[in-house]
Motif scaffolding. Structure first.
Motif, short mmCIF file in Angstrom:
data_model
loop_
_atom_site.label_atom_id
_atom_site.label_comp_id
_atom_site.label_asym_id
_atom_site.label_seq_id
_atom_site.Cartn_x
_atom_site.Cartn_y
_atom_site.Cartn_z
N PRO A 122 -8.19 4.30 -13.81
CA PRO A 122 -9.47 4.27 -13.42
C PRO A 122 -10.56 3.44 -14.34
O PRO A 122 -10.20 3.60 -15.64
CB PRO A 122 -9.99 5.55 -13.08
N THR A 123 -11.45 2.67 -13.82
CA THR A 123 -12.31 1.97 -14.69
C THR A 123 -13.47 3.00 -15.04
O THR A 123 -13.74 3.96 -14.37
CB THR A 123 -13.15 0.88 -14.00
N ARG A 124 -14.13 2.71 -16.39
CA ARG A 124 -15.16 3.36 -16.85
C ARG A 124 -16.11 3.50 -15.62
O ARG A 124 -16.85 4.64 -15.52
CB ARG A 124 -15.76 2.92 -18.10
N GLU A 125 -16.67 2.46 -15.09
CA GLU A 125 -17.46 2.44 -14.07
C GLU A 125 -16.93 3.28 -12.75
O GLU A 125 -17.96 4.25 -12.34
CB GLU A 125 -17.71 1.01 -13.50
N PHE A 126 -15.77 3.34 -12.36
CA PHE A 126 -15.48 4.12 -11.33
C PHE A 126 -15.62 5.70 -11.98
O PHE A 126 -15.96 6.62 -10.86
CB PHE A 126 -14.15 3.77 -10.90
N VAL A 127 -15.04 6.07 -12.87
CA VAL A 127 -14.90 7.34 -13.26
C VAL A 127 -16.35 7.81 -13.34
O VAL A 127 -16.78 8.93 -13.00
CB VAL A 127 -14.55 7.26 -14.96
N ALA A 168 -7.69 6.50 -3.80
CA ALA A 168 -6.54 5.24 -3.25
C ALA A 168 -6.81 4.03 -3.52
O ALA A 168 -6.42 3.11 -4.03
CB ALA A 168 -5.92 5.78 -1.96
N GLN A 169 -8.20 3.77 -3.34
CA GLN A 169 -8.87 2.57 -3.13
C GLN A 169 -8.80 1.86 -4.72
O GLN A 169 -8.43 0.82 -4.94
CB GLN A 169 -10.32 2.25 -2.49
N GLU A 170 -9.31 2.87 -5.50
CA GLU A 170 -9.53 2.33 -6.82
C GLU A 170 -7.96 2.10 -7.45
O GLU A 170 -7.73 1.38 -8.30
CB GLU A 170 -10.34 3.44 -7.63
N TYR A 171 -7.16 3.10 -7.25
CA TYR A 171 -5.68 2.90 -7.77
C TYR A 171 -5.28 1.62 -7.23
O TYR A 171 -4.32 0.76 -7.88
CB TYR A 171 -4.83 4.10 -7.36
N GLU A 172 -5.35 1.28 -6.00
CA GLU A 172 -4.59 -0.03 -5.49
C GLU A 172 -5.26 -1.21 -6.00
O GLU A 172 -4.35 -2.18 -6.32
CB GLU A 172 -5.10 -0.32 -3.83
N ILE A 173 -6.62 -1.09 -6.56
CA ILE A 173 -7.27 -2.43 -7.54
C ILE A 173 -6.81 -2.09 -8.99
O ILE A 173 -6.61 -3.24 -9.63
CB ILE A 173 -8.76 -2.04 -7.25
N HIS A 174 -7.03 -0.84 -9.53
CA HIS A 174 -6.79 -0.82 -10.91
C HIS A 174 -5.82 0.48 -11.19
O HIS A 174 -6.09 1.45 -10.70
CB HIS A 174 -8.10 -0.27 -11.61
N MET A 209 0.95 -1.22 0.13
CA MET A 209 0.02 0.07 0.06
C MET A 209 0.90 1.29 0.05
O MET A 209 1.91 1.48 0.45
CB MET A 209 -0.86 -0.17 1.21
N TYR A 210 0.44 2.20 -0.72
CA TYR A 210 1.30 3.52 -0.90
C TYR A 210 1.08 4.51 0.16
O TYR A 210 -0.07 4.14 0.78
CB TYR A 210 1.02 3.96 -2.32
N LYS A 211 1.54 5.64 0.43
CA LYS A 211 1.21 6.70 1.29
C LYS A 211 0.98 7.91 0.26
O LYS A 211 1.70 8.10 -0.60
CB LYS A 211 2.19 6.97 2.07
N TRP A 212 -0.09 8.68 0.95
CA TRP A 212 -0.12 9.99 0.18
C TRP A 212 1.10 10.83 0.80
O TRP A 212 1.68 10.98 1.92
CB TRP A 212 -1.27 10.88 0.76
N GLU A 213 1.61 11.70 -0.27
CA GLU A 213 2.86 12.52 0.04
C GLU A 213 2.40 14.05 -0.15
O GLU A 213 1.95 14.40 -1.31
CB GLU A 213 4.06 12.23 -0.92
N ASN A 214 2.73 14.74 0.77
CA ASN A 214 2.42 16.42 0.74
C ASN A 214 3.48 17.04 -0.09
O ASN A 214 4.74 16.92 0.28
CB ASN A 214 2.56 16.93 2.02
N VAL A 215 3.02 17.40 -1.55
CA VAL A 215 4.07 18.25 -1.99
C VAL A 215 3.82 19.67 -2.28
O VAL A 215 4.37 20.36 -3.35
CB VAL A 215 4.04 17.56 -3.68
#
Length: 116
Positions: A86-91, A77-83, A1-7
């Motif tokens: 982004p899938t059409r359905e998610f969008v 983030a949840q969608e990114y972890e899976i795909h 799992m990735y982390k959010w980075e403040n940029v």
């Protein structure tokens, strides 16, 4: 799992004068997913996001801006972890749920071109 980075600090200019907004925070997830919050004293806050071919702005009142941003970050983030894309359905579901907008000035302010 990735982390959010403040940029946020990587931006030299945080104020967008043409829209009277100020960059509060910009975070990226695995260098791919971005969510930024812009505040305003005059208008609604703006949450800009990008993930693959999907991007846009969600307008929200100041009181709900931070919680809405967190909600959107979690979903992206949840969608990114899976795909990784982004899938059409998610969008479609994300855009409808969050009332995603694509304003004309999302990438640059063209208003000076019309000041002649």
């Amino acid at each position: 799992m990735y982390k959010w980075e403040n940029v946020t600090e990587t931006f030299s200019e945080k104020a967008r004068h043409y829209s009277n907004t100020y960059l509060e925070i910009c975070e990226v997830y695995d260098g791919v997913v971005e969510v930024s919050l812009f505040s305003s004293k005059e208008y609604l806050y703006e949450i800009y996001f990008s993930y693959g071919r999907m991007y846009g702005i969600v307008y929200v009142d100041a009181e709900n801006a931070y919680s809405k941003r967190e909600e959107m970050k979690n979903e992206l983030a949840q969608e990114y972890e899976i795909h990784k894309e982004p899938t059409r359905e998610f969008v479609n579901a994300f855009a409808e749920k969050h009332e995603v907008c694509l304003p004309n000035d999302i990438f640059f302010d063209a208003s000076p071109l019309f000041d002649f």
